[in-house]
Design a protein around this motif. Sequence first.
Motif, short mmCIF file in Angstrom:
data_model
loop_
_atom_site.label_atom_id
_atom_site.label_comp_id
_atom_site.label_asym_id
_atom_site.label_seq_id
_atom_site.Cartn_x
_atom_site.Cartn_y
_atom_site.Cartn_z
N THR A 1 0.72 -1.21 0.04
CA THR A 1 -0.05 -0.20 0.13
C THR A 1 1.02 1.33 -0.07
N GLY A 2 0.36 2.25 -0.61
CA GLY A 2 1.15 3.56 -0.58
C GLY A 2 0.12 4.74 -0.82
N SER A 3 0.56 5.91 -0.25
CA SER A 3 -0.26 7.15 -0.53
C SER A 3 0.50 8.33 -0.50
N ALA A 4 -0.01 9.20 -1.18
CA ALA A 4 0.65 10.62 -1.21
C ALA A 4 -0.30 11.57 -0.93
N ARG A 5 0.03 12.71 -0.36
CA ARG A 5 -0.91 13.77 0.15
C ARG A 5 -0.19 15.03 0.20
N LEU A 6 -0.93 16.02 -0.06
CA LEU A 6 -0.48 17.44 -0.07
C LEU A 6 -1.57 18.29 0.58
N ASP A 7 -0.98 19.15 1.67
CA ASP A 7 -1.83 19.95 2.45
C ASP A 7 -1.25 21.42 2.15
N ARG A 8 -2.37 22.26 1.98
CA ARG A 8 -1.98 23.50 1.42
C ARG A 8 -2.75 24.60 2.15
N ALA A 9 -2.55 25.55 2.93
CA ALA A 9 -3.29 26.67 3.55
C ALA A 9 -3.16 27.72 2.34
N VAL A 10 -4.60 28.21 2.23
CA VAL A 10 -4.63 29.44 1.46
C VAL A 10 -5.62 30.25 1.98
N GLY A 11 -5.27 31.43 2.69
CA GLY A 11 -6.26 32.24 3.36
C GLY A 11 -6.98 31.48 4.36
N ALA A 12 -8.16 31.28 4.44
CA ALA A 12 -9.19 30.80 5.15
C ALA A 12 -9.52 29.33 4.87
N HIS A 13 -8.87 28.79 3.99
CA HIS A 13 -9.09 27.56 3.29
C HIS A 13 -7.90 26.54 3.64
N LEU A 14 -8.16 25.38 3.90
CA LEU A 14 -7.17 24.52 4.03
C LEU A 14 -7.43 23.33 2.96
N LEU A 15 -6.67 23.26 1.86
CA LEU A 15 -6.74 22.35 0.83
C LEU A 15 -5.97 20.95 0.85
N THR A 16 -6.48 19.93 0.43
CA THR A 16 -5.80 18.72 0.46
C THR A 16 -6.07 17.82 -0.82
#
Length: 699
Positions: free
Chosen positions: A336-351
């Motif tokens: 099994t494997g996974s890749a994840r990117l979290d990014r904060a843009v102003g009042a948004h948390l994007l994943t």
Amino acid sequence: MMRARAHLGSLLAALAAGLPVGALADTELKAIEVEAVLDAIAEQRYAAGQKVVFDREDIASLGGLSVSEVLRKLPGLERGADGMEGASASARGMARDSVLILVNGKRPTASGRHALTVVGRLPAGELERVELMRGGSAEFGVTAEVVVNLVVRAPQAKPSRSLKATVGLRGDEPNLQLTGSVEGGVAERAWTLPLTFNRHRMPVEQQRMRGDPAGVVADERTLGRYRVDELILSPRLSLKDGERRLTVWPSLYLNNGWRRQQLSAGGVDTRVDRERSDMRIARLRADASMPLASVDGRLGLRLAVMDGDRRTDTRRLPAVGTAAVEALERSERELTGSARLDRAVGAHLLTWALEGAVLSRKDAQEAGSDTALALRRHDLRETSAAAWFQDEWTFGGADGDTFTLTSGLRVDGLRQRSGGGQRHTEAVSPSLALRWAFAPAWVLRTSVGSGLRAPKLDELSPVVTRSAGVNTPLEPDLGGRPGLAAERIQRFEIGVERYLGGERSVLGANAYFRRTADFIERTLADEAGRWVERPANVGDARHWGVELSVRLDSAALAGILPAGGSLRATHTLPRAEVDDARLGVRRIANDTPRHVSSLGYEHAPSGAALRYGVQLRHTGPVRTARASELQGTNRSGTRIDVHVTRQLVPGVDLRLAGENLLGARDRLARVARDDDRRWQLAGRDGGDRTWLLTLEGKW
């Protein structure tokens, strides 16, 4: 540890300090790494979704010695099995896959029970926290009614040693658990080496009354012993380099089981059953995370490999006649494997995230007698992939945190091969959740979403396990069904929470509705003169209900609870119905309980050397009504557990735990019909009390 789903809400400390929202872009992801600024109830309040957090004190109050025992005692979950393949649990009256268990925030795949077996046998002290989450999201999907995240304690560089010894009785059988741990490190390199040995001894006591179509009634009693010896080695290594992290977690689990039981009818011995089993699971997991300055985000990577084998040999020797023999060898390999990117843009948390898994399994079954054995081999394979995106947007109100809107989209692809056939399934699953703090101490939450739930490989395997001795519609052979279709689920939830006593207490109410197409349940059929139960897509199903929860401390109940006391209670009223296409009727879903309740009290004053607690769990009658084909009720009674812990000297505790003090038994009564033939089965199991004494020290 899974990022605190307090999302931008976990930054309330920064907001309260006057940090402008626009300045959060450079600091937000670091704050998510810290995660310890909020206590359990405060984190529940500010989480984007429905979430209940059990910290180390809460876990200790549950009284479980191992991680699997903690699982069985969690409020809101129903008691599941704790057998050779680890713990299991159910929720909202749904027996099949209603609870998704994560380990450090990562989704287990088809062989997730193996990971849980290893983690479940670890001492409860290895848990940093447990998180229960409800409602749908792109991250976890909507197919499980409850998501349980087991957060295992991270290694610390400070040198320490711990030792725990447990002795006691389950019924009249002696039990032993020995656990030792060594921890240390240098600067940003830390490691821990826990080693656990369990010796479980459990009595087997079962009574059955059978009635057959000829009107013959037979009483049968089963007495015996069940023994399991386990060895768990699960070291963990943590490396840090500035904002970069790497955790390596190898695990080895060895299990040797033995069961012997004597069956008798009318005081005469009729059969002796013997079973031996061996299991080995080796697993390696690596997690890495690092900042990505180019996109002002954080990247997380995970890779895990698993290799497991199990062999079970069963021999049934009747007083008269030929012995029945069955052997099953099973080997499983998983990547099994996974890749994840979290990014904060102003009042948004994007994943953004990608996940993938490949699981292969080989079964070899021999069945027959000492002189004639039939060999069957089956190969199964599952390949799955998923991509999902999620946006948490916090806005509104004077502090900018009145609303949190979480939108997401998940795309799943699955290919399963079994019994010479292959099925490929895809699904595009949107989800939407809203948190609204509509008054100073009130929070409203609602969510809606859809998802795909694939059948497990066990349900697809053509392997048939023969029933012990008697074969009737009430005690059939068990098998899988190649070609089983995946369930497609739509789900809606809405709940409200009222916080009291400065966020030390909370009252909650939640309603849920779920619609399932191609619902999977087990059905009966006469196959070549033997009754066999297999899973089938029986039609469309609907599940709905109401959940009530209470958590109160002594400040909220001043004058009622003594200082240092806390009270926790849950009550669930589940309902379910199935439009059965095979029978042409609308009926209740199999094994639906009338209600499920729990009540717990913990007395743990700050700084006190003595703490104690009591837990009560009750499940109402569990009913099955498949038209005239099968009618049945199971009753499990009321279970009461207690524990008392005394600090002998700083760092050394003595603990006494008692389970099932009322000696509650599981009782069943079932009737099956086929044309003008009628079978009856009644019985009772269990009722054993458990007493365990534990000495634990850390220095």
